[in-house]
Scaffold this active site. Structure first.
Site, PDB file in Angstrom:
ATOM      1  N   LYS A  82       0.983  -1.473   0.403  1.00  0.00           N
ATOM      2  CA  LYS A  82      -0.102  -0.199   0.082  1.00  0.00           C
ATOM      3  C   LYS A  82       0.840   1.239   0.296  1.00  0.00           C
ATOM      4  O   LYS A  82       1.668   1.481   0.615  1.00  0.00           O
ATOM      5  CB  LYS A  82      -0.697   0.333   1.646  1.00  0.00           C
ATOM      6  CG  LYS A  82      -2.082   1.455   1.913  1.00  0.00           C
ATOM      7  CD  LYS A  82      -3.175   0.637   2.386  1.00  0.00           C
ATOM      8  CE  LYS A  82      -3.916   1.713   2.617  1.00  0.00           C
ATOM      9  NZ  LYS A  82      -4.793   2.011   3.758  1.00  0.00           N
ATOM     10  N   SER A 157     -10.118   1.661   2.890  1.00  0.00           N
ATOM     11  CA  SER A 157      -8.965   1.808   2.181  1.00  0.00           C
ATOM     12  C   SER A 157      -8.133   1.291   1.256  1.00  0.00           C
ATOM     13  O   SER A 157      -7.020   1.529   0.458  1.00  0.00           O
ATOM     14  CB  SER A 157      -8.437   3.570   3.466  1.00  0.00           C
ATOM     15  OG  SER A 157      -7.557   2.349   3.850  1.00  0.00           O
ATOM     16  N   SER A 181      -9.114  -1.521   7.248  1.00  0.00           N
ATOM     17  CA  SER A 181      -9.037  -0.441   5.980  1.00  0.00           C
ATOM     18  C   SER A 181      -8.688  -1.983   5.000  1.00  0.00           C
ATOM     19  O   SER A 181      -8.160  -1.764   4.079  1.00  0.00           O
ATOM     20  CB  SER A 181      -8.249   0.464   5.378  1.00  0.00           C
ATOM     21  OG  SER A 181      -8.879   1.327   5.854  1.00  0.00           O
TER      22      SER A 181
HETATM   23  N1  GLN Z   1     -12.749   3.292   6.512  1.00  0.00           N
HETATM   24  C1  GLN Z   1     -12.238   3.955   7.350  1.00  0.00           C
HETATM   25  C2  GLN Z   1     -12.607   4.941   7.925  1.00  0.00           C
HETATM   26  O1  GLN Z   1     -12.361   6.007   6.812  1.00  0.00           O
HETATM   27  C3  GLN Z   1     -11.516   2.977   8.352  1.00  0.00           C
HETATM   28  C4  GLN Z   1     -10.003   3.552   7.703  1.00  0.00           C
HETATM   29  C5  GLN Z   1      -8.730   3.128   7.720  1.00  0.00           C
HETATM   30  O2  GLN Z   1      -8.765   1.956   8.330  1.00  0.00           O
HETATM   31  N2  GLN Z   1      -7.567   3.463   7.350  1.00  0.00           N
HETATM   32  O3  GLN Z   1     -11.591   5.516   8.897  1.00  0.00           O
END
Ligand code: GLN
Length: 494
Positions: A82, A157, A181
């Site tokens: 990532k 994400s 994420s």
């Molecule tokens: N979808 C969650 C957020 O928008 C989790 C994001 C993550 O785990 N980086 O914060």
């Protein structure tokens, strides 16, 4: 329109390891195949960059270790990383314009450890800006498409990592999980997503979003691959004071372990009416399989879980507003040149560099930390977090793992939730509780819904309870013993 991954997809590492070690399959060949696949699948937008030269060099070196009879523990594992996890000499964009032109001066500990055992990184993956999002539509580089249905999101994400694995371009990928994420995109793409215990894997080189929640995790095609990677990445790191010195077990061995006697908690809050019926059926099915394998089902309650989303979005925005203060135009990446004076330059840089979701969170986080509101919001969220921790402490007095859904729905359409941040935030309803409590959790593929889209079920473990977690996950991944015991759509990845 559904599309199956290409026939020349890479298989999971554990399935090809013997062929690699015997010399039947060359790591360079696998690397070429991965790069070709990634290029051919460019329409998915899963990668922000491919690192061909370095990958081929690493592959040749790994082939030499095989030939010399001293291969690393992950020799030939073809990996994507990532774009929020630093690699020396390569851009780290974090999915943001803000880091345009920035090149990392060092490599994250987790990546360094994987590469030192022979893993080959072929590219860096697209993501929601700074990890903020659940659909990958918040990337400055455009959305990622779900390989199983290009009209849908792969989740976020770590959506690029999930798409790269699900399309078969790589064997596995690193993601990061702050509120879900790794697990949510895994659920939406039919892959395995593991978030380790907070502190299990060093965060050195992971760009901070919300430091008390961020963890590096894995997306893979099998539980065994996740275990092998965790075994290599885990352990203390002098460069991260929150990394734990807790003994690192041989996680890959947990994968074959029996689950006889394992107590599986089923929280009633995770199976209420908001959950899609197909997902609920998958969880019930998974519970049945664990029970038939010798596990013991225990109805439990996590009474404060319904406050998880509010708690998470107060804490993560507060921490993000502080962490992202460093992007001031003076230190990293983008700088608005036309501004006069330092303050104007910083304001213009942040205005131009950050996308809307990141701005929304900085505003919200600054607000909840401000003198007049810190008691009402941030401190209250910290108290709620403690109550969620205690809920799990209580449950884990009687249980070894907790089972539930990973997401309330399967993969949604691109654009479906972009206008409604609340709807988007609710995608994380089942994933935020484990990070709030610092616990490990894994999403495992559990069949398909009525539209043929993958469903994920989630197991949450005790702190440093990854062995039980992986044993239970592997049990759910195995093809059912008798065909009539479960529905025909169920089973592990082929
Ligand atoms: N979808 C969650 C957020 O928008 C989790 C994001 C993550 O785990 N980086 O914060």
């Amino acid at each position: 329109m559904s599309r199956q991954p290409f026939p020349d997809s890479l298989r999971d590492y554990s399935a090809v390891r013997e062929d690699i070690l015997s010399g039947a399959v060359r790591i360079e060949t696998l690397t070429e195949q991965a790069l070709r696949r990634a290029e051919r699948d460019a329409g998915l937008n899963a990668f922000t960059c491919l690192c061909r030269d370095q990958a081929l060099e690493d592959a040749a070196a790994a082939d030499r270790t095989v030939a010399a009879g001293r291969p690393g523990r992950l020799a030939g594992l073809i990996l994507a990383v990532k774009d929020l996890i630093a690699m020396e000499g390569l851009p780290t964009t974090c999915g943001s314009r803000m880091l345009e032109g920035y090149v990392s001066p060092y490599t994250a500990t987790a990546v360094r450890r994987l590469r030192s055992e022979g893993a080959v990184v072929v590219g860096r993956t697209n993501m929601d800006e700074f990890g903020m999002g659940s659909s990958n539509e918040n990337s400055a580089f455009g959305p990622v498409r779900n390989p199983l249905d290009p009209e849908r999101t792969p989740g976020g994400s770590s959506g690029g990592s999930a798409a790269a694995v699900a399309s078969g371009a790589v064997m596995a990928a690193l993601g990061t999980d702050t509120g879900g994420s790794v697990r949510q995109p895994a659920a939406h793409t039919g892959t395995v997503g593991l978030r380790p215990t907070y502190g299990r894997v060093s965060r050195h080189g992971l760009v901070a979003f919300a430091s008390s929640l961020d963890q590096i995790g894995t997306l893979s095609r099998s539980v065994e691959d996740a275990a092998r990677m965790l075994e290599v990445m885990a352990g203390p790191d002098p460069l991260d004071a929150t990394s734990s010195g807790e003994h690192v077990p041989r996680y890959a061995e947990s994968v074959g372990r029996e689950v006889t006697g394992l107590a599986v908690g089923l929280p009633r809050e995770f199976l209420d009416d908001g959950v899609d019926p197909d997902i609920r059926a998958a969880v019930e099915n998974a519970a049945g399989r664990l029970e038939r394998a010798g596990g013991r089902l225990v109805p439990v309650s996590l009474p404060h879980a319904p406050w998880g989303i509010a708690t998470y979005y107060l804490i993560c925005t507060a921490e993000a507003s502080s962490n992202l203060a460093r992007y001031d135009g003076a230190h990293y990446g983008l700088r608005a040149e036309e501004a006069e004076g330092l303050d104007a330059m910083t304001v213009r840089t942040r205005h131009a560099g950050f996308g809307n979701e990141v701005k929304r969170r900085i505003l919200l986080g600054t607000y909840v930390l401000s003198a007049g509101y810190i008691e009402a919001y941030y401190r209250k969220a910290l108290k709620a977090r403690t109550l969620i921790v205690r809920d799990f402490d209580e449950v884990f007095r009687h249980c070894d793992v907790v089972l539930g859904p990973t997401t309330p729905t399967t993969a949604f359409r691109l654009g479906e939730k972009t206008e409604d941040p609340m709807a988007m935030y609710l995608s994380d309803i089942f994933t935020v509780t484990a990070p709030l409590a610092g616990l490990p959790a894994v999403s495992i593929p559990a069949g398909l819904d009525r539209n043929g889209l993958p469903v994920g079920v989630q197991l949450t473990g005790k702190r440093f309870g990854e062995e039980d977690l992986l044993a239970a996950a592997a049990c759910l991944e195995r093809p059912p013993a008798s065909p009539d015991a479960v529905s025909s759509s169920e089973g592990g990845p082929a």
